[in-house]
Design a protein around this motif. Structure first.
Motif, short mmCIF file in Angstrom:
data_model
loop_
_atom_site.label_atom_id
_atom_site.label_comp_id
_atom_site.label_asym_id
_atom_site.label_seq_id
_atom_site.Cartn_x
_atom_site.Cartn_y
_atom_site.Cartn_z
N SER A 71 -30.94 52.53 -89.22
CA SER A 71 -31.36 53.84 -88.72
C SER A 71 -30.68 54.12 -87.39
CB SER A 71 -32.88 53.85 -88.54
OG SER A 71 -33.28 55.09 -88.00
N SER A 72 -30.01 55.25 -87.35
CA SER A 72 -29.28 55.60 -86.14
C SER A 72 -29.62 57.04 -85.75
CB SER A 72 -27.78 55.46 -86.42
OG SER A 72 -27.06 56.42 -85.71
N ALA A 73 -29.52 57.34 -84.45
CA ALA A 73 -29.85 58.68 -83.98
C ALA A 73 -28.81 59.70 -84.46
CB ALA A 73 -29.93 58.67 -82.45
N SER A 74 -27.61 59.22 -84.77
CA SER A 74 -26.53 60.13 -85.14
C SER A 74 -25.78 59.58 -86.35
CB SER A 74 -25.61 60.27 -83.92
OG SER A 74 -24.44 60.92 -84.29
N PRO A 75 -26.34 59.78 -87.55
CA PRO A 75 -25.80 59.12 -88.74
C PRO A 75 -24.32 59.39 -89.01
CG PRO A 75 -27.92 60.10 -89.23
CD PRO A 75 -27.53 60.58 -87.86
N LYS A 76 -23.64 58.36 -89.49
CA LYS A 76 -22.21 58.45 -89.80
C LYS A 76 -21.91 57.32 -90.77
CE LYS A 76 -17.79 58.56 -87.34
NZ LYS A 76 -17.60 60.01 -87.37
N GLY B 35 -26.95 54.49 -90.53
CA GLY B 35 -27.83 55.09 -91.52
C GLY B 35 -28.89 56.00 -90.93
N SER B 36 -29.68 56.60 -91.81
CA SER B 36 -30.71 57.54 -91.36
C SER B 36 -32.06 57.18 -91.98
CB SER B 36 -30.31 58.96 -91.72
OG SER B 36 -30.02 59.04 -93.09
N MET B 37 -32.34 55.86 -92.04
CA MET B 37 -33.59 55.42 -92.68
C MET B 37 -34.74 55.42 -91.66
SD MET B 37 -35.11 54.66 -95.36
CE MET B 37 -33.75 54.57 -96.53
N ASN B 38 -35.19 56.64 -91.30
CA ASN B 38 -36.34 56.70 -90.40
C ASN B 38 -37.54 57.26 -91.17
OD1 ASN B 38 -36.01 59.47 -90.54
ND2 ASN B 38 -34.76 59.54 -88.69
N SER B 39 -38.63 57.54 -90.45
CA SER B 39 -39.87 57.92 -91.14
C SER B 39 -39.75 59.26 -91.88
CB SER B 39 -41.03 57.96 -90.16
OG SER B 39 -40.71 58.85 -89.12
N SER B 40 -38.66 60.01 -91.67
CA SER B 40 -38.48 61.27 -92.44
C SER B 40 -37.90 60.98 -93.83
CB SER B 40 -37.50 62.21 -91.74
OG SER B 40 -37.80 62.35 -90.39
N ASN B 41 -37.41 59.75 -94.03
CA ASN B 41 -36.77 59.42 -95.31
C ASN B 41 -37.83 59.03 -96.35
OD1 ASN B 41 -35.40 57.64 -97.36
ND2 ASN B 41 -33.63 58.25 -96.14
#
Ligand code: NAG
Ligand code: NAG
Ligand code: NAG
Length: 357
Positions: A247-252, A167-173
């Motif tokens: 949260s992953s550095a390279s979402p897929k 996933g891409s659940m980082n502080s930009s989300n």
């Protein structure tokens, strides 16, 4: 006659999804009221809906809830609140005879879902027409999953399944700082995970019976746990793996099913600047197909809810079967799978049976 609804909640998802998607079907739905705990946030959302629902009213606080309950012109309610508040509010609205679509997750636990279903059954037996209780999880309505379910008929014997969620659940989300998710057992794994389990159960066409899993907590800016690695077995005997990083550095994000006659893969992607899913089907006979399906699950499930209300209203007194893909019980089944995985992790990966609904 357009269907009259109210929205409870005025957060990001209401402003960026519910209001725009309802506007697209503005010829068959009218928003009568938008409620929030605070007047300020209700007002901001109301202004966004006024162009297609000119009479939309702003409601807040306890008295706002009472007004909505008492307004007999309001047939349905969309409940888009903090996870821990949704079930109680849904039951309150159902008791008032309103049809309800509640945001996912269906509940915070299977115990809560069981109690909720008992409450719903009791009230259905006590009033003339059973109100619809839908859970908005949208994946069961995504055309990519609907079409993949059909392709599964040509896959032969199911060999195994892989579900990879990076996933891409980082502080930009925009949902990263949502406070209720930081006070919710299971954190983002449960809150986001129900979507991926819904997709898995839909394509498998078969329930998950047992799981074994290890959760891990790495990124301390997220609520725990933020990683889950699981082995699961379906009722038909087929096994698979479900791996999720919040949260992953390279979402897929992908689902891949190997069968004796072909391999089916559904992967999150984009095409011509639209986001959606790429569905690949490679058959053992060399034939292969690739189709891109843009996202439209939220549109489809809202359309379906509005349509089901219209059907129910036209058949006054008769029981009306709502779309089974959005039923509360389907949402509860997704929660049950993740809960079993988290329980297994507490027992160092011991096998756990998934609670049946
Ligand atoms: C969050 O993830 C997205 C997608 O991987 C990335 O583009 C962005 O730079 C990340 N933001 C932070 C603050 O790490
Ligand atoms: C955290 O969740 C519990 C249980 O749902 C609730 O009673 C409590 O009020 C919540 N606390 C905060 C700070 O939101
Ligand atoms: C769109 O997909 C391509 C790969 O197909 C990827 O490189 C690109 O980053 C994606 N763009 C967005 C906005 O996600």
């Amino acid at each position: 006659m357009p269907t009259h609804i109210a929205i409870l909640g005025a957060g990001i998802f209401v402003r960026t999804q519910y209001i725009p998607r309802l506007r697209e079907i503005g010829d068959c739905v009218i928003i009568k009221a938008i409620w929030s705990r605070s007047e300020e946030s209700a007002k901001a959302a109301v202004e966004l809906a006024r162009d297609f629902s000119p009479e939309v009213e702003c409601k807040w606080g306890d008295s706002g809830i009472d007004d909505i309950i008492q307004d007999t012109s309001i047939q349905g309610v969309a409940i888009v609140l903090a996870g821990e508040a949704q079930v109680d509010m849904s039951l309150k609205m159902l008791k008032a005879g309103k049809h309800v679509i509640q945001e996912k997750p269906a509940s915070g636990s299977t115990d809560e879902a069981e109690k909720a279903l008992l409450g719903y059954k009791a009230l259905c037996n006590s009033i003339a027409q059973q109100p619809i209780w839908a859970v908005a999880e949208n994946y069961r309505f995504e055309p990519a999953f609907v079409e993949s379910r059909k392709l599964m008929n040509d896959i032969g014997d199911m060999m195994h399944i892989q579900v990879i969620v990076e996933g891409s659940m980082n502080s930009s989300n925009p949902y990263f700082s949502s406070s209720w998710r930081r006070n919710f057992t299971g954190g983002f794994i449960l809150d986001m995970g129900v979507h991926f389990i819904a997709g898995l159960r839909m394509i498998a066409g078969c329930e998950i019976s047992t799981v074994s899993a290890i959760a891990h907590y790495v990124d301390k800016t997220l609520p725990p746990p933020d990683n889950l690695c699981s082995l699961f077995q379906l009722e038909n005997g087929c096994a698979g793996v479900f791996v999720m990083a919040v949260s992953s550095a390279s979402p897929k994000i992908l689902w891949r099913i190997d069968g004796s006659k072909g391999t089916l893969q559904i992967e999150r992607g984009n095409e011509s600047s639209r986001h959606g899913y790429v569905v690949l089907f490679n058959k053992a006979d060399g034939h292969s197909q690739r189709t891109f399906y843009p996202f439209s699950g939220v549109n489809e499930e809202l359309k379906c809810f509005i349509h089901d209300i219209a059907q129910a209203s036209s058949k006054e007194g008769a029981t009306c079967e709502a779309e089974p893909r959005s039923s509360y019980i389907e949402g509860a089944r997704d929660v049950a799978v993740l809960e079993a995985m988290l329980k297994s992790s507490e027992k160092q990966g011991a096998q756990v049976h998934v609670k049946k609904f």
